[in-house]
Design a protein around this motif. Sequence first.
Motif, short mmCIF file in Angstrom:
data_model
loop_
_atom_site.label_atom_id
_atom_site.label_comp_id
_atom_site.label_asym_id
_atom_site.label_seq_id
_atom_site.Cartn_x
_atom_site.Cartn_y
_atom_site.Cartn_z
N ASN A 653 100.56 44.00 38.75
CA ASN A 653 100.28 45.35 39.21
C ASN A 653 101.23 45.67 40.35
N GLN A 654 100.91 46.65 41.17
CA GLN A 654 101.76 47.02 42.30
C GLN A 654 100.99 46.95 43.61
N LEU A 655 100.09 46.02 43.70
CA LEU A 655 99.26 45.88 44.89
C LEU A 655 100.09 45.40 46.08
N LYS A 656 99.89 46.05 47.22
CA LYS A 656 100.58 45.66 48.44
C LYS A 656 99.67 44.90 49.40
N GLU A 657 98.38 45.04 49.19
CA GLU A 657 97.43 44.35 50.06
C GLU A 657 96.14 44.08 49.31
N LEU A 658 95.36 43.21 49.88
CA LEU A 658 94.08 42.81 49.29
C LEU A 658 92.96 43.29 50.21
N THR A 659 91.99 44.00 49.66
CA THR A 659 90.91 44.53 50.49
C THR A 659 90.11 43.41 51.16
N PRO A 660 89.78 43.55 52.44
CA PRO A 660 88.96 42.53 53.12
C PRO A 660 87.59 42.32 52.48
N THR A 661 87.13 43.33 51.69
CA THR A 661 85.82 43.17 51.05
C THR A 661 85.85 42.10 49.96
N ILE A 662 87.02 41.51 49.73
CA ILE A 662 87.11 40.38 48.80
C ILE A 662 86.18 39.26 49.23
N LYS A 663 85.83 39.24 50.52
CA LYS A 663 84.96 38.16 51.04
C LYS A 663 83.59 38.18 50.38
N SER A 664 83.21 39.30 49.78
CA SER A 664 81.89 39.40 49.17
C SER A 664 81.79 38.66 47.84
N LEU A 665 82.92 38.29 47.27
CA LEU A 665 82.92 37.68 45.94
C LEU A 665 82.68 36.18 46.06
N ARG A 666 81.50 35.82 46.55
CA ARG A 666 81.21 34.42 46.88
C ARG A 666 81.15 33.50 45.67
N LYS A 667 81.00 34.06 44.47
CA LYS A 667 80.90 33.22 43.27
C LYS A 667 82.23 33.11 42.53
N LEU A 668 83.27 33.74 43.06
CA LEU A 668 84.56 33.78 42.39
C LEU A 668 85.16 32.38 42.27
N GLN A 669 85.63 32.05 41.06
CA GLN A 669 86.25 30.75 40.81
C GLN A 669 87.73 30.86 40.48
N VAL A 670 88.15 31.97 39.88
CA VAL A 670 89.55 32.18 39.53
C VAL A 670 89.98 33.56 39.99
N LEU A 671 91.07 33.61 40.78
CA LEU A 671 91.62 34.88 41.27
C LEU A 671 93.12 34.86 41.02
N ASP A 672 93.57 35.75 40.16
CA ASP A 672 95.00 35.83 39.81
C ASP A 672 95.60 37.09 40.44
N LEU A 673 96.47 36.89 41.43
CA LEU A 673 97.15 37.99 42.11
C LEU A 673 98.65 37.94 41.86
N SER A 674 99.08 37.19 40.88
CA SER A 674 100.51 36.98 40.66
C SER A 674 101.22 38.28 40.29
N ASN A 675 102.52 38.30 40.66
CA ASN A 675 103.41 39.42 40.32
C ASN A 675 102.88 40.76 40.82
N ASN A 676 102.63 40.81 42.12
CA ASN A 676 102.31 42.04 42.83
C ASN A 676 103.29 42.18 43.99
#
Length: 722
Positions: A653-676
């Motif tokens: 995608n074209q993401l420049k930043e990651l929202t701080p509310t990502i902290k709420s995803l306490r059950k997250l096991q896989v996060l793919d932010l590649s190629n931004n």
Amino acid sequence: MRFLRFLFLLVFVWPIVLMGQGKFDLQRLNHPSSYGKELQSMLPTIEVYEFDTSAKKQALIPNGLRSSKYLKEENWLGIKGEVDAVRVDLVFSKYPIRNGKYTMQYGLLCNRIKRLLQIDPELNDPEIEWRLVLQTHCENDDQVDQLYHGAVIHYHPELIDDDASIEEVQTGTSIEPEISEVPFQEQDDSKQLFDLVDEAENSEELPEEVKKELRGKSPKEKQEVLESYLESVQNQIPEEPRSTLSPNRVKQYKKDIKNFQLVFGGNIDPTVSSVLDRNKQWKDVLVVADWTGSMYGYGAQVLEWHLDHLDESGVENLVLFNDGDKKQTGDKEMGSTGGIYSEKADNVKRLFNLYKLVMAKGSGGDIPENDIEALLTGINRFPESGDVVLIADNYACVRDLKLLPRIDRPVHVILCGYNPMVGVNPQYMEIAFRTGGSIHTLEKDIYDVQVELTTEGDLVGYNDPRIAVTDSYCDNSGAPRPKRRRSSTLQKTYTSLEEAKASGNKYIVHLELKEKNYTKIPGQVFKYSRLNTLDLGKNELTSLPGSMKKFTFIRTLKLNNNHLTEIPEKALVNWKYLVHFDLSNNEITQLPDALGQKQFLQYLNLSSNQIQELPESLNMRKLQYCYLAYNDLQNLPKMNRLRRLIELDLSHNQLKELTPTIKSLRKLQVLDLSNNEITQIPDEIKYLTRLKVLNLKGNPLSLEEVEKVKQLLPNTQVRFDA
């Protein structure tokens, strides 16, 4: 109250798949004779006189003394996305005592644990404490009947607020969510009464001497003061016929009712007002409303609708019932349980006071409600009434169904909380059928209920294709337990329209039409309005017709690998129970806001489209898998309500930043932010302690930034460009 099993969840939860080793051996739970003794020894046991059900931060999931069937799973499922379980208590009674000794029934113990893990597999976590609680105030059957039995899930303070720190969570000081944002769930009557007291203590409507009397008293004493005051003023309120109400007075009443709904009703659907809107042909209406915990928001809709339609409202009389005015189970007798109050609908202020009075007098007893007694009482008090409308909790059992033959006129049953994946409580189907009445849900009016009868006239089942009916387990009424007929043909998946047509089955629920080279959806598809699964992947579709809104039962919808450019919002709104939605490899540029409100959605694939932004409000509380790769996203909205996410793919995608509310995803096991185009990862990433893989490849991140992330997530595999 909401007591039928949440059957649709079991469809997805039944195969219990847990990550890692759980506290309990799931296979051995099926063998209580060999596992029971060991299981009991694993659980710390405490004895109490009576279990305290009024404590805060606990979800009650009751059953019976000798039952392993849980009745109110949504007490936990409705909040588990926002809180963390820390302890589970299995509450038994130390009864009966034989030869001076109490013996645990291992089969019951194993089944209660097994069924609770079917409701929520995540409770099989070694970090969650489990205990046995034995109540000792049970020398005879009457005493046992008064006690709570079932599971109690204790949880950490709310984790909803974006600004709440982990320290606040640990110390129990996190900010409580706004009432309007709490998902609808079973409300505990006693808690609601204390809320009522707290509201009243600061109310401008109360005389100063009453507010003074409330101050400094215990909740129970406050309740008694409020009850006494409301009762004393009920008949002193002067007449205020609807014809004399000024627009400003109506506006003020509506504001009061809205506040009333927010405090006591939560965020619920408009079932009652919608049904009344569609059935304005009802005249001289007698409304009989269940006014117990989970029904406060629904019952208040009668007042609101009545005010909105003063000149044409057919509502003439109102009956509210609370199942016994604090009576305990042993004191309730069929036909004379009580807790039934009535008022003519002319005086709105008196009605408003009545709602509070009946609430203040409630909060006693057990599971079933005295619906039939309330209906008979209302008909007796207002014999001149025309249409009789019962506002019923679809998840509550009817304690006095045996009295049904005494009702001599049709009863229109408005079912609150109906969900087609759960079905109608058959007791209400029987009320409608036996009286010649009707069944009404948020979207449907059924005036000719179809049932199956024996030659003797006994009701044995339901065969109505227009509405789902659940298996009943309301044993307490002593009534027959009709079950819906299930046909194996309903589960068949048809892979061509020719096969579907040849079957002669009008009620097909699974249709797989992928790779058919369709340029538009064939008209025959829309004949199957009860579809649960529709696969139209890998075709040549360029648009979706408005007729898609017919699929109100749809759960799995696959439209991947087509040429779609948009999703019709009206159709999306109608897909209320969507669980699996695949729109990958299309040409979609914009998403309707309604997508963010899909409460049951668990799987969402929007990869390989041209989406530039996501809906501002993401309220998909059950979402577990979300794939958004290969789009044009530049920003992310708040993600604090996506607490059940396990996998999130935002790559390419074209993401420049990651929202701080990502902290709420306490059950997250896989996060793919590649190629931004991300240059910095917020420190809030450290709260994702269950994260196994974090892909940062193809981002302009410095080595220092990557090292920081690795330190914040020491147990996570961080992938980056070396």
